[in-house]
Design an enzyme around this catalytic site. Structure first.
Site, short mmCIF file in Angstrom:
data_model
loop_
_atom_site.label_atom_id
_atom_site.label_comp_id
_atom_site.label_asym_id
_atom_site.label_seq_id
_atom_site.Cartn_x
_atom_site.Cartn_y
_atom_site.Cartn_z
N ASP A 166 -6.15 -7.59 9.02
CA ASP A 166 -7.58 -7.33 8.83
C ASP A 166 -8.36 -8.59 8.45
O ASP A 166 -9.52 -8.75 8.84
CB ASP A 166 -7.79 -6.23 7.78
CG ASP A 166 -7.00 -6.46 6.49
OD1 ASP A 166 -6.26 -7.45 6.41
OD2 ASP A 166 -7.13 -5.63 5.57
N LYS B 30 0.85 -1.20 0.00
CA LYS B 30 0.00 0.00 0.00
C LYS B 30 0.88 1.25 0.00
O LYS B 30 1.85 1.30 -0.73
CB LYS B 30 -0.98 -0.04 1.17
CG LYS B 30 -1.78 -1.36 1.18
CD LYS B 30 -2.56 -1.61 2.42
CE LYS B 30 -2.65 -3.09 2.70
NZ LYS B 30 -3.42 -3.50 3.83
P1 ADP Z 1 -9.07 -0.94 3.05
O1 ADP Z 1 -8.14 0.07 2.47
O2 ADP Z 1 -8.83 -1.22 4.48
O3 ADP Z 1 -9.16 -2.18 2.21
P2 ADP Z 1 -11.78 -0.48 2.31
O4 ADP Z 1 -12.28 -1.84 2.56
O5 ADP Z 1 -12.69 0.66 2.62
O6 ADP Z 1 -10.46 -0.20 3.06
O7 ADP Z 1 -11.38 -0.43 0.78
C1 ADP Z 1 -11.12 0.77 0.13
C2 ADP Z 1 -11.01 0.46 -1.35
O8 ADP Z 1 -12.23 -0.06 -1.83
C3 ADP Z 1 -10.73 1.68 -2.20
O9 ADP Z 1 -9.34 1.80 -2.39
C4 ADP Z 1 -11.40 1.34 -3.50
O10 ADP Z 1 -10.50 0.65 -4.33
C5 ADP Z 1 -12.48 0.39 -3.13
N1 ADP Z 1 -13.79 1.06 -3.14
C6 ADP Z 1 -14.22 2.09 -2.40
N2 ADP Z 1 -15.47 2.45 -2.71
C7 ADP Z 1 -15.86 1.58 -3.68
C8 ADP Z 1 -17.05 1.40 -4.44
N3 ADP Z 1 -18.10 2.22 -4.29
N4 ADP Z 1 -17.07 0.41 -5.34
C9 ADP Z 1 -16.01 -0.39 -5.51
N5 ADP Z 1 -14.87 -0.28 -4.85
C10 ADP Z 1 -14.79 0.69 -3.94
#
Ligand code: ADP
Length: 443
Positions: A189, A153
């Site tokens: 996670d 990341k």
């Molecule tokens: P983490 O970074 O801990 O995995 P999340 O589970 O919130 O956190 O994932 C964030 C990621 O999910 C974003 O980088 C993006 O790629 C994806 N994301 C966010 N919103 C959407 C959405 N509406 N549809 C599809 N993918 C999404």
């Protein structure tokens, strides 16, 4: 017509036949077996040393530290009968220089945030066990030792690689004179999601993340696991962290790599690594769609009345857009598709819209199928009567079609297995507190 045929031909590479699906299943099974027997494999199959699931007796106040998700967070959680009854959360910003310089200031900042949070809760005189969610690949020597394998990341503090993240945190807390916070467990996670899922459904035995990245873990029979360092205490089961984002990094999956995937990889931060994640996760799905759209545009098959400069910029087509466009396909409308394309200064005609929707569908569908292939293989491997798969991550939450495709494909690939997908909310926070409680119980 000719144009439609050309597009279909170009996209056939993205379609996985049932024979290919079987082949991937065989390879995944073989990589899992090699990993668990400590032979070279792209799957780390790491022992998390979490030997049991919550049993409903977990009680008390716990801290959780969540690093590696979208936000860095400190949480205070109160458990009563294994259930979170109170949760105070604070999000902190981590400056870019802290994420990429030496590890010492980073961990000093983490410790400072913990101390400030504890003071703001008025708990500075209370001994508090802490579960550390550190969502990066680790080699674990015990439940409270996690050696960083590589940063991913947006983090890259070179001197932390091959060091124990828990020890760095403990040392930073000690330097502050903070002796009341006790780091008792480290997890990621994915394991947090499995643990949190287990409080919602007692058949939970798989944790899955579909967010920025992707990974899965599962409950394995302890006697099948070769990597045990501390003395065993009659554990019957243990959670294994597959680290499947790296599946295929050794080349075993290269036969499904399309020209679009090669370009996606070339545009990424770490070329030739996290092969599987690049086919499926939120960080990359939109980029795959963008690469295909640009190719169609350059071949004169799409947006023939205009060209878009901004669409040429890597990373400009985020996965959120894929979800929006897929929602239109579900609803049989064009609203979101037009809105998304307007951001790229494109005014599409009817045919453009259909093609864009088709590309989003093809890329999303392949992601759902690949995840399902691995899950079906895992279900066969586990040989349990019934398995609930706890899922978290924004991609899974917001994409309107992934869940139903996954249900369909898993059933097709392993018809005799009883399974269920559930959404486990905030495993990296709540799960950390529960793992800390389990750590205290088994000590
Ligand atoms: P983490 O970074 O801990 O995995 P999340 O589970 O919130 O956190 O994932 C964030 C990621 O999910 C974003 O980088 C993006 O790629 C994806 N994301 C966010 N919103 C959407 C959405 N509406 N549809 C599809 N993918 C999404």
């Amino acid at each position: 017509d000719v144009k439609r045929q050309k597009i279909a031909n170009l996209l056939t590479q993205m379609r996985l036949s049932s024979a290919t699906a079987r082949k991937i299943q065989d390879i995944f099974r073989s990589e899992m077996n090699k990993g668990i027997h400590l032979q070279p494999s792209s799957l780390q199959m790491e022992n998390t040393y979490i030997p049991e699931l919550p049993d409903g007796t977990e009680e008390g106040l716990f801290l959780a530290l969540d690093l590696g998700g979208t936000n860095f967070r400190v949480l205070l959680l109160e458990l009563v009968n294994g259930v979170v009854v109170r949760e105070d959360v604070k999000k902190y910003h981590i400056d870019a220089h802290l994420r990429t310089d030496s590890g010492i200031p980073l961990f000093e900042y983490l410790a400072e945030c913990v101390s400030n949070f504890v003071i703001s809760e008025g708990l500075q005189d209370v001994e508090l066990p802490l579960g550390f969610t550190f969502s990066f690949p680790m080699i674990q020597h015990s439940l409270e030792i996690g050696i960083l394998v590589t940063w991913t990341k947006s983090f890259n503090c070179p001197d932390v690689v091959n060091k124990d993240a828990v020890q760095l945190l403990k040392d930073a807390l000690a330097r502050r004179g903070d002796t009341r916070v006790k780091v008792v467990a480290v997890l990621n996670d994915t394991t947090g999601t499995l643990i949190q899922g287990a409080t919602q459904d007692r058949h939970t035995a798989i944790g899955l993340i579909l967010g920025t990245g992707s990974n899965a873990c599962y409950l394995e029979r302890a006697d099948k696991v070769e990597h045990w360092e501390p003395e065993r205490h009659g554990e019957r089961e243990v959670i294994i962290d597959i680290e499947w984002g790296a599946f295929g990094d050794n080349g075993v999956l290269d036969f499904i790599k399309t020209e679009f995937d090669l370009e996606n990889d070339a545009n990424s931060l770490m070329v030739n690594s996290f092969t599987f994640e690049k086919y499926i996760s939120g960080k990359y799905l939109g980029e795959i769609v963008r690469i295909i759209l640009v190719r169609l545009m350059k071949d004169g098959l799409l947006f023939t009345r205009q060209t878009s400069e901004s669409l040429l910029i890597p990373g400009s087509f985020i996965t959120d857009y894929v979800s929006l466009i897929e929602q239109d396909t579900v609803d049989g409308c064009w609203l979101h598709t037009k809105e998304v394309l307007a951001k790229f200064h494109i005014v599409p005609d009817e045919e453009d819209i259909k093609i864009v929707q088709y590309v989003c569908e093809v890329a999303s569908n392949r992601a759902a199928l690949l995840v399902s292939i691995c899950l079906a293989t895992l279900l066969d491997h586990m040989e349990r009567e019934e398995v609930t798969i706890a899922v978290d991550g924004s991609l899974y939450k917001h994409h309107p079609r992934l869940e139903s495709w996954m249900n369909k494909y898993i059933s097709l690939l392993t018809p005799a297995r009883k399974f269920k997908l559930i959404h486990a909310q905030d495993g990296s926070g709540k799960g950390a507190a529960i793992v800390a409680a389990i750590a205290l119980r088994i000590k």
